[in-house]
Design a protein around this motif. Structure first.
Motif, PDB file in Angstrom:
ATOM      1  N   SER A 112       0.937  -1.553   0.202  1.00 13.88           N
ATOM      2  CA  SER A 112       0.089  -0.287   0.023  1.00 13.88           C
ATOM      3  C   SER A 112       1.370   1.200   0.070  1.00 13.88           C
ATOM      4  CB  SER A 112      -0.686   0.185   0.970  1.00 13.88           C
ATOM      5  OG  SER A 112      -0.044  -0.240   2.233  1.00 13.88           O
ATOM      6  N   PHE A 113       2.335   0.899   0.106  1.00 10.63           N
ATOM      7  CA  PHE A 113       3.122   2.163   0.233  1.00 10.63           C
ATOM      8  C   PHE A 113       3.775   2.335  -1.382  1.00 10.63           C
ATOM      9  CE2 PHE A 113       3.443   1.513   4.352  1.00 10.63           C
ATOM     10  CZ  PHE A 113       3.604   2.554   5.100  1.00 10.63           C
ATOM     11  N   ASN A 114       3.879   3.807  -1.833  1.00 13.68           N
ATOM     12  CA  ASN A 114       4.668   3.880  -3.410  1.00 13.68           C
ATOM     13  C   ASN A 114       5.809   4.275  -2.932  1.00 13.68           C
ATOM     14  OD1 ASN A 114       4.163   4.166  -5.947  1.00 13.68           O
ATOM     15  ND2 ASN A 114       4.229   5.949  -5.768  1.00 13.68           N
ATOM     16  N   ILE A 115       6.580   3.750  -3.734  1.00 13.17           N
ATOM     17  CA  ILE A 115       8.186   4.348  -3.030  1.00 13.17           C
ATOM     18  C   ILE A 115       8.449   5.232  -4.007  1.00 13.17           C
ATOM     19  CG2 ILE A 115      10.478   3.493  -2.325  1.00 13.17           C
ATOM     20  CD1 ILE A 115       8.978   1.243  -1.049  1.00 13.17           C
TER      21      ILE A 115
ATOM     22  N   LEU B  13       8.227  -0.919  12.023  1.00 14.86           N
ATOM     23  CA  LEU B  13       8.344   0.295  11.642  1.00 14.86           C
ATOM     24  C   LEU B  13       7.872   1.135  10.892  1.00 14.86           C
ATOM     25  CD1 LEU B  13      12.752   0.973  11.957  1.00 14.86           C
ATOM     26  CD2 LEU B  13      10.795   1.921  13.246  1.00 14.86           C
ATOM     27  N   PRO B  14       7.876   0.181   9.594  1.00 10.98           N
ATOM     28  CA  PRO B  14       7.317   1.383   8.204  1.00 10.98           C
ATOM     29  C   PRO B  14       5.475   1.293   8.994  1.00 10.98           C
ATOM     30  CG  PRO B  14       7.947  -0.374   7.387  1.00 10.98           C
ATOM     31  CD  PRO B  14       7.890  -1.053   8.910  1.00 10.98           C
TER      32      PRO B  14
ATOM     33  N   GLU C 173      -1.423   6.580   1.049  1.00 12.65           N
ATOM     34  CA  GLU C 173      -3.195   7.003   0.750  1.00 12.65           C
ATOM     35  C   GLU C 173      -2.894   8.819   0.237  1.00 12.65           C
ATOM     36  OE1 GLU C 173      -4.326   6.582   4.368  1.00 12.65           O
ATOM     37  OE2 GLU C 173      -5.221   4.254   4.260  1.00 12.65           O
ATOM     38  N   ASN C 174      -2.436   9.681   1.430  1.00  8.30           N
ATOM     39  CA  ASN C 174      -2.764  10.973   1.099  1.00  8.30           C
ATOM     40  C   ASN C 174      -1.507  11.526   1.872  1.00  8.30           C
ATOM     41  OD1 ASN C 174      -3.817  10.425   3.980  1.00  8.30           O
ATOM     42  ND2 ASN C 174      -5.203  13.267   2.952  1.00  8.30           N
ATOM     43  N   LEU C 175      -0.854  10.521   2.668  1.00  8.30           N
ATOM     44  CA  LEU C 175       0.789  11.276   2.959  1.00  8.30           C
ATOM     45  C   LEU C 175       1.427  11.623   1.423  1.00  8.30           C
ATOM     46  CD1 LEU C 175      -0.569   9.825   6.498  1.00  8.30           C
ATOM     47  CD2 LEU C 175      -0.709  11.605   5.915  1.00  8.30           C
ATOM     48  N   LYS C 176       2.240  12.684   2.300  1.00  9.51           N
ATOM     49  CA  LYS C 176       4.143  12.275   1.453  1.00  9.51           C
ATOM     50  C   LYS C 176       5.097  12.499   2.609  1.00  9.51           C
ATOM     51  CE  LYS C 176       1.809  14.585  -2.434  1.00  9.51           C
ATOM     52  NZ  LYS C 176       2.026  13.438  -3.271  1.00  9.51           N
ATOM     53  N   ILE C 177       5.837  11.474   2.352  1.00  5.41           N
ATOM     54  CA  ILE C 177       6.678  11.746   3.277  1.00  5.41           C
ATOM     55  C   ILE C 177       7.994  11.641   1.974  1.00  5.41           C
ATOM     56  CG2 ILE C 177       8.208   9.806   5.303  1.00  5.41           C
ATOM     57  CD1 ILE C 177       5.549   8.448   5.078  1.00  5.41           C
TER      58      ILE C 177
END
Length: 266
Positions: free
Chosen positions: A52-55, A253-254, A72-76
């Protein structure tokens, strides 16, 4: 941006006018990131297995890598650096060019006491700077304070601990000694243990010192990788211990990074 951070960036830009975060990490100040992850050891590919994470890898240089991690709507924003306090000092300070809401340090940590096991996730109650790097943040490099204690924002750390507990995770508060050398820490192990800290790693004293200058909420999450008191090695862990360690590193952690990035405490 604090006056001190502005002065630091202004001084380096006198001689290096380009965007240092763009050059070293491929990151931009075009928008506000929900969090900045600082990882001396881990690229997101190494620990994130949740699809579900996009890297997106933005830049890979000799000593640094930059990534955008989205869910989702988060940018890290995620920076991978080389190890050591001096590298933390340089690479994290230039991230003052960016805009982000909070900072999350992640890494491995060695245990110095028997009650800590591989796979335990810890956060520093304080870090002892057994390094010289922090001195360069002072007004004069002659103001060196040997083995200075650096404390996190305890109120914010308490909120992160409650967030973890609410999601079924246990994070231990523990004191940390920050060393400049992995090889030489074993030669000085008895002397290091005389400081009576629980754990040993390299960067958190510098991470928290910079967090104060940036005035951004910050927390360090450390996964215990070895224990010199019980004889669990850094290299060559048995299969069962490795499974526990991998679960903490690649599952807990993730998920905590995602939850902290989206967490806005009242």
């Amino acid at each position: 941006m604090t006056d001190k951070l502005k002065q630091i960036l202004d001084n380096i830009h006198k001689y290096n006018p380009c965007s240092l975060t763009q050059t070293n990490f491929g990151l931009t100040d075009a928008f506000v990131y929900d969090a900045l992850v600082i990882a001396p050891s881990y690229s997101p590919y190494k620990i994130i297995r949740d699809e579900s994470f996009n890297i997106t890898e933005l830049l890979s240089a000799t000593h640094s890598q930059g990534f955008l991690v989205e869910k989702e709507n988060l940018k890290i924003a995620w920076i991978k650096t080389t190890t050591g306090a001096c590298n933390m000092l340089d690479y994290l300070l230039i991230c003052g060019e960016l805009r982000f809401k909070k900072m999350i340090f992640i890494g491995a940590v060695g245990a110095l006491k028997r009650e800590f096991n591989p796979g335990d996730i810890c956060t520093p109650s304080y870090s002892i700077a057994g390094t010289l790097a922090n001195t360069y943040l002072k007004e004069s490099i002659r103001d060196y304070v040997p083995f200075e204690r650096v404390y996190p924002d305890r109120d914010y750390v308490a909120k992160v601990l409650r967030l973890a507990a609410d999601n079924g995770y246990s994070i231990k508060e523990a004191s940390v000694f920050c060393t400049d050398s992995i090889v030489m820490e074993y030669t000085h192990l008895d002397e290091i243990k005389s400081f009576d800290t629980d754990l040993i790693e390299m960067e958190t004293a510098t991470f928290y010192a910079i967090a104060k200058i940036m005035e951004v909420p910050a927390v360090a999450l450390l996964v215990v990788s070895d224990n010199s008191a019980t004889g669990v090695p850094l290299v060559g862990r048995d299969e069962k211990i490795q499974e526990v360690y991998e679960h903490s590193r690649c599952v807990v952690l993730p998920d905590m990074i995602y939850k902290i990035a989206g967490y806005e405490p009242k």
